[in-house]
Motif scaffolding. Structure first.
Motif, mmCIF file in Angstrom:
data_model
loop_
_atom_site.group_PDB
_atom_site.id
_atom_site.type_symbol
_atom_site.label_atom_id
_atom_site.label_comp_id
_atom_site.label_asym_id
_atom_site.label_seq_id
_atom_site.Cartn_x
_atom_site.Cartn_y
_atom_site.Cartn_z
ATOM 1 N N LEU A 421 0.833 -1.197 0.000
ATOM 2 C CA LEU A 421 0.000 0.000 0.000
ATOM 3 C C LEU A 421 0.870 1.251 0.000
ATOM 4 O O LEU A 421 2.034 1.224 0.411
ATOM 5 C CB LEU A 421 -0.906 0.017 1.226
ATOM 6 C CG LEU A 421 -2.000 -1.043 1.227
ATOM 7 C CD1 LEU A 421 -2.694 -1.071 2.563
ATOM 8 C CD2 LEU A 421 -2.994 -0.776 0.126
ATOM 9 N N LEU A 422 0.248 2.316 -0.433
ATOM 10 C CA LEU A 422 0.948 3.601 -0.520
ATOM 11 C C LEU A 422 1.614 3.964 0.804
ATOM 12 O O LEU A 422 2.763 4.413 0.846
ATOM 13 C CB LEU A 422 -0.075 4.669 -0.924
ATOM 14 C CG LEU A 422 0.386 6.102 -1.064
ATOM 15 C CD1 LEU A 422 1.439 6.211 -2.129
ATOM 16 C CD2 LEU A 422 -0.783 6.999 -1.376
ATOM 17 N N ALA A 423 0.879 3.744 1.891
ATOM 18 C CA ALA A 423 1.395 4.154 3.190
ATOM 19 C C ALA A 423 2.586 3.316 3.631
ATOM 20 O O ALA A 423 3.335 3.732 4.512
ATOM 21 C CB ALA A 423 0.296 4.073 4.245
ATOM 22 N N ASP A 424 2.788 2.137 3.026
ATOM 23 C CA ASP A 424 3.918 1.300 3.419
ATOM 24 C C ASP A 424 5.250 1.850 2.931
ATOM 25 O O ASP A 424 6.303 1.461 3.425
ATOM 26 C CB ASP A 424 3.745 -0.124 2.871
ATOM 27 C CG ASP A 424 2.702 -0.884 3.646
ATOM 28 O OD1 ASP A 424 2.503 -0.555 4.820
ATOM 29 O OD2 ASP A 424 2.087 -1.794 3.068
ATOM 30 N N ILE A 426 6.305 4.701 3.436
ATOM 31 C CA ILE A 426 6.864 5.647 4.404
ATOM 32 C C ILE A 426 7.757 4.950 5.428
ATOM 33 O O ILE A 426 8.931 5.295 5.524
ATOM 34 C CB ILE A 426 5.719 6.435 5.089
ATOM 35 C CG1 ILE A 426 4.765 7.007 4.035
ATOM 36 C CG2 ILE A 426 6.260 7.500 5.994
ATOM 37 C CD1 ILE A 426 5.397 7.916 3.040
#
Lengths: 441, 358
Positions: A421-424, A426
């Motif tokens: 996922l996109l947040a991973d 970070i």
């Protein structure tokens, strides 16, 4: 113009640029993402936004002058870069370093390592939203940088570790500052562990995310905490001991899963080991040195007084040059006549000293290692920080190459985030400790 | 005529209270986080040398925002882009009207409810207003035609709509216990005693309901650990293309939402303006004994009691915001749909069972 990445992207997915101007990209990296909702279908990491031609620049600077550029490589732990470069050149020249200088180097290395890890984990925590942990880490780093600033006179651009030794001796009060730094850092580590170690949200963001296998890590050339998180206990300090590391007791913490959380844990544990090493450095570094006192002369007075006969009184140096006097310089600098610089009091007070000083630093005169090549590596904050230098016998390197550990680590990024996922991105990117100056050179 | 006047005064007072508290909260947030993080926090803003611990900071912020360029990206939908912050702001401002601030007071023979709007479906109205706030996020993300903004807007819409469900379910049990949707009645019910000594507050009757309510309500305010629509270090957020006062309006809305959630938690679960054991004629201690008080003292105590509780919940929310990291999008959905919604349903079931057994 469409790039290959755009051409390959499926028409229904969304293409976004993460960076180069993006709060989590540490300023200077760009990740092109093909998104399907929040899911990353494809990712392309583009580095080089902070490329300043470090290696080429070094070919046009004298061996001594280019030291300042190494400060700007990994700007969170500049002393380690200084050390790596100095060690490579010393290997080339076959220089022996005085014992005390070695201990000072170890002390400075470990202080830098702790501050490097603190910064990395701070950024990782902040980018996952835990701003308080970020500021705690930054607070601890301040205390460590106080020690560094006290002795080197600079926080970041230290240029303190020089070819043949270190520039000056430790500050008289350094031990007090070190002890304070150790205490404060231990407190902060405890606080941050309390905030994050068992935090369900933090675990959810890092546990089993971006898992790196051992073989893959080795084939990517990972080193340092990132490699150790996969379970391989490779540490340059242990595998190829340099300075006095073979005489120090420390453990090499390893992880077992190679995920983001392991990278966090390994760094946390390494900080404790580094603090342990710092404590062991204090005893060998302790000594009683006669205070030079108020009888010492200002350089100008010394010259005036010494017009006819050399003055008896010592020359007073700036606080950041303490220990660089002729009679004690041998403790912290190599005394090999071919590569040694004169004592600062001699430079300020006598014409012979001044001449040999200029000869050392002047173009085409000074420091000239024999023709040949050498590679020396230190354990940097991110892993094996290696300098490869080639000399043709002139006053400048024929070639200088930097093995930047985070280039190898970041090269695995796009593979690790694909399908996630996109947040991973970070915490994954955060746990790699990308430092633009080192990565892009 | 006089009724309209009273209503107007009430609206002005409530709105002023709301906005001033929101401004104050920006300062509180800065200072509280500073204390938590071993910093000093904002203390430079001053008027004629008077610093007041940085209390003027909100004014300095406002002045800064007013003088910033009112920027609309050339590729954005100008009308919607401008409208979005006002939509956000409006619905939160309306939501607060249903909150009762104190008991009914009598001034010169006229009874005045310390509440702007006491609808028979007040709770539903409040929830509806809170859910309409999602349009502000959606519009801002969409109209700015920025892909990060769009992702933020979509995240916001999904998050708010999902948590709306949990929020609604967590309150059903409460409505069963205090059989009313009228907020003033819910508060009135909480004045009685439970087990002889505990005040009959929602939190004691509906502990599980409160837990679910509070988590979902924090998610509704879109702050860490649920600040996915903003996610400043991930996706910059739905207001990526906003600056100046419009951005300020979004921020102010955030703080107003904190207050609304705090006021709602107080009203529904912590007795609203009720103070434990305080009756209309004074304190009745549960172990017997009675302190007589004038009715105006009682009213004042009750209003203060409401404010203290609201302040406590604001403090608690800020504490949570500066302690936790951000949750991930799929985890957020899991938490909402797989944990909080079933817990909400369980709470309804349990409440129903206990009530039918009695």
């Amino acid at each position: 113009m469409t790039t290959a990445f755009q051409a390959e992207a499926r028409p229904e997915s969304m293409l976004v640029n993460m960076g180069p101007s993006h709060p989590a990209m540490h300023g200077t990296i760009r990740i092109m993402l093909e998104l399907e909702g929040e899911r990353i279908r494809n990712a392309d990491v583009e580095v080089g936004y902070l490329h300043r031609g470090f290696e080429k620049t070094c070919e046009n600077r004298t061996w001594f002058n280019l030291l300042i550029y190494t400060d700007r490589l990994n700007y969170v732990s500049p002393l380690l870069n200084n050390l790596g470069y100095a060690m490579a050149v010393e290997k080339l020249c076959g220089l022996e370093i005085p014992e005390r200088a070695q201990w000072i180097r170890v002390l400075m290395s470990e202080l830098s390592r702790v501050s490097d890890h603190l910064t990395c984990l701070a950024a990782m925590a902040m980018e996952t939203g835990a701003f308080t942990a970020f500021l705690y880490n930054m607070k601890a780093r301040e205390f460590l940088w106080d020690v560094i600033e006290q002795t080197t006179g600079a926080r970041m651009t230290t240029s303190y570790i020089r070819i043949g030794g270190v520039r000056a001796d430790l500050h008289a009060d350094y031990e007090k500052a070190v002890r304070r730094g150790i205490d404060e850092t231990r407190k902060v580590i405890k606080d941050v562990r309390g905030l994050l170690d068992k935090n369900v949200i933090f675990l959810g963001r890092t546990r089993d995310i971006a898992v790196m296998g051992r073989d893959a890590a080795v084939s990517y050339g990972w080193t340092g905490p990132a490699l150790r998180s996969t379970g391989i206990a490779y540490d340059v300090r242990r595998a190829h001991p340099y300075l006095t590391y073979d005489r120090l007791a420390f453990d090499i913490p390893t992880g077992d899963r190679g995920d983001n959380f392991d990278r966090y844990l390994v760094r946390m544990a390494e900080m404790e080991q580094s603090l342990r090493i710092i404590e062991q450095c204090l005893d060998p570094l302790r000594r009683d040195r006669p205070a030079r006192g108020p009888t010492s002369l200002e350089p100008a007075e010394a010259i005036r007084a010494g017009r006819t006969t050399p003055p008896d009184a010592a020359v007073r140096l700036s606080p950041n040059l303490e220990g660089a006097e002729k009679d004690v310089l041998g403790d912290i600098q190599s005394t090999d006549p071919k590569f040694a610089i004169p004592g600062k009091d001699a430079v300020y007070g006598t014409i012979e000293g001044l001449i040999s000083h200029f000869q050392y630093f002047m173009k085409d005169h000074g420091f000239r290692p024999p023709a040949g090549e050498a590679y020396a590596a230190v354990e940097g904050g991110n892993g094996e920080l290696g300098f490869f230098v080639v000399s043709d016998g002139t006053d400048r390197p024929y070639r200088l190459h930097l093995r930047a550990p985070c280039l190898h680590v970041v090269s695995a990024l796009s593979g690790l985030i694909k399908g996630r996922l996109l947040a991973d991105i970070i915490p994954t990117f955060g746990s790699m400790n990308m430092i633009g100056g080192e990565l892009d050179r | 005529m006089s009724e309209t006047l009273v209503l107007l005064i009430k609206i002005v007072v409530v709105l002023a209270w709301f906005l001033v508290l929101a401004l104050l909260l920006t300062w509180v947030e800065r200072k509280q986080s500073a204390v938590m993080q071993d910093r000093i926090g904002a203390n430079r803003a001053r008027i004629f040398g008077l610093r007041m611990f940085g209390l003027f900071q909100p004014f300095a912020d406002a002045i800064k925002m007013i003088f910033k360029e009112d920027f609309v990206p050339p590729f954005a939908d100008k009308v919607l882009h401008t409208l979005a912050p006002f939509v956000s702001f409006f619905f939160v401002a309306v939501a607060v009207t249903t909150i009762p601030f104190g008991p009914t007071v009598r001034i010169g023979g006229t009874a005045i409810d310390l509440q702007v709007y006491d609808g028979s479906a007040g709770l539903l109205f409040l929830l509806a207003m809170l859910s309409l706030g999602v349009y502000g996020i959606l519009l801002s993300g969409w109209s700015s035609r920025n892909r990060w903004g769009l992702i933020g807007g979509m995240r916001g819409a999904a998050q708010l709509i999902s948590y709306e469900v949990g929020l609604g379910l967590s309150l059903v049990g409460l409505i069963m216990v205090y059989p009313s949707l009228r907020l003033s009645e819910i508060v009135a019910h909480q004045g009685a005693l439970f087990l002889g000594f505990l005040p009959r507050w929602g939190v004691f009757l509906q502990p599980l309901g409160f837990l679910v309510f509070f988590i979902t309500a924090i998610a509704e305010t879109k702050r860490v650990p649920f600040d996915l629509p903003e996610g400043e270090s991930e996706i910059i957020g739905f207001y990526a293309e906003y600056g100046g006062l419009k951005w300020g309006l979004f921020m102010l809305t955030d703080f107003m939402e904190i207050i609304v959630v705090a006021a709602l938690a107080t009203t529904l679960f912590f007795g609203g303006w009720q103070m434990p054991w305080l009756g209309p004629d004074g304190l009745n201690w549960p172990w017997g004994g009675h302190w007589k008080m004038a009715s105006w003292v009682v009213v004042c105590l009750q209003i203060v009691s409401f404010q203290v509780k609201v302040a406590f919940f604001c403090w608690l929310q800020i504490l949570i915001r500066w302690t936790y990291p951000r949750i991930r999008y799929d985890q957020l959905m899991d938490l909402g749909w797989k944990l909080l919604v079933p817990l909400g349903l369980l709470n309804i079931l349990g409440t129903g069972l206990i009530m039918s057994l009695k």
